[in-house]
Scaffold this motif. Structure first.
Motif, PDB file in Angstrom:
ATOM      1  N   LYS A  39     -17.432  11.038 -23.114  1.00  0.00           N
ATOM      2  CA  LYS A  39     -18.721  10.961 -23.795  1.00  0.00           C
ATOM      3  C   LYS A  39     -18.572  11.541 -25.194  1.00  0.00           C
ATOM      4  CE  LYS A  39     -21.388  11.450 -19.559  1.00  0.00           C
ATOM      5  NZ  LYS A  39     -22.338  12.263 -18.820  1.00  0.00           N
ATOM      6  N   SER A  40     -19.584  11.288 -26.029  1.00  0.00           N
ATOM      7  CA  SER A  40     -19.556  11.734 -27.423  1.00  0.00           C
ATOM      8  C   SER A  40     -19.325  13.233 -27.542  1.00  0.00           C
ATOM      9  CB  SER A  40     -20.865  11.360 -28.127  1.00  0.00           C
ATOM     10  OG  SER A  40     -21.002   9.969 -28.212  1.00  0.00           O
ATOM     11  N   GLN A  55     -19.981   9.560 -35.916  1.00  0.00           N
ATOM     12  CA  GLN A  55     -20.708   8.342 -36.265  1.00  0.00           C
ATOM     13  C   GLN A  55     -19.946   7.559 -37.333  1.00  0.00           C
ATOM     14  OE1 GLN A  55     -24.669   8.984 -37.727  1.00  0.00           O
ATOM     15  NE2 GLN A  55     -25.150   6.805 -37.754  1.00  0.00           N
ATOM     16  N   ARG A  58     -17.146   5.663 -35.873  1.00  0.00           N
ATOM     17  CA  ARG A  58     -17.622   4.448 -35.195  1.00  0.00           C
ATOM     18  C   ARG A  58     -17.941   3.362 -36.208  1.00  0.00           C
ATOM     19  NH1 ARG A  58     -21.062   8.045 -32.209  1.00  0.00           N
ATOM     20  NH2 ARG A  58     -22.798   7.291 -33.465  1.00  0.00           N
ATOM     21  N   THR A  66     -17.930   2.082 -26.422  1.00  0.00           N
ATOM     22  CA  THR A  66     -18.741   1.210 -25.586  1.00  0.00           C
ATOM     23  C   THR A  66     -20.064   1.913 -25.369  1.00  0.00           C
ATOM     24  OG1 THR A  66     -16.799   0.342 -24.451  1.00  0.00           O
ATOM     25  CG2 THR A  66     -18.913   0.097 -23.329  1.00  0.00           C
ATOM     26  N   LYS A  67     -21.149   1.190 -25.595  1.00  0.00           N
ATOM     27  CA  LYS A  67     -22.471   1.770 -25.424  1.00  0.00           C
ATOM     28  C   LYS A  67     -23.096   1.226 -24.146  1.00  0.00           C
ATOM     29  CE  LYS A  67     -26.769   2.707 -27.825  1.00  0.00           C
ATOM     30  NZ  LYS A  67     -27.515   2.559 -29.084  1.00  0.00           N
ATOM     31  N   MET A  72     -22.770   6.693 -25.397  1.00  0.00           N
ATOM     32  CA  MET A  72     -21.586   6.069 -25.973  1.00  0.00           C
ATOM     33  C   MET A  72     -20.354   6.652 -25.304  1.00  0.00           C
ATOM     34  SD  MET A  72     -22.434   5.215 -29.744  1.00  0.00           S
ATOM     35  CE  MET A  72     -24.086   5.174 -30.387  1.00  0.00           C
TER      36      MET A  72
END
Length: 88
Positions: A39-40, A55, A58, A66-67, A72
């Motif tokens: 996870k983030s 961010q 990304r 992948t969201k 994310m």
């Protein structure tokens, strides 16, 4: 169990220790199975970066993601590539 069988405090302590050992083995993740998706929050901690920096990674395509829903997820393999300088 017959009427003459007694359970002592030592018996209960031994049972407790055995039970705790078995529970720990059940709950312990298999060391052979590395976590594939992060996870983030985990990625930011691993790379020591801010949410804004993540961010930007990304947005500019440095780090694939992948969201799913509002979460994310990032492949651990991609993060290792970035750390090794082999992104993309």
């Amino acid at each position: 169990m017959t009427a003459l069988d007694l359970i002592t405090k030592e018996d209960l302590k031994a049972f407790k220790a055995e039970l705790l050992t078995e529970i720990k083995q059940i709950l312990k993740p298999n060391s052979n199975e590395a976590k594939q998706w992060l996870k983030s929050v985990e990625v930011r901690k691993m790379l020591s970066i801010s949410p804004g920096t993540l961010q930007n990674l990304r947005i500019n395509g440095t780090l694939r993601f992948t969201k799913i829903g509002g979460m994310m997820y990032y492949k651990l393999e991609d993060i290792h590539k970035i750390l090794e300088g082999n992104s993309k």
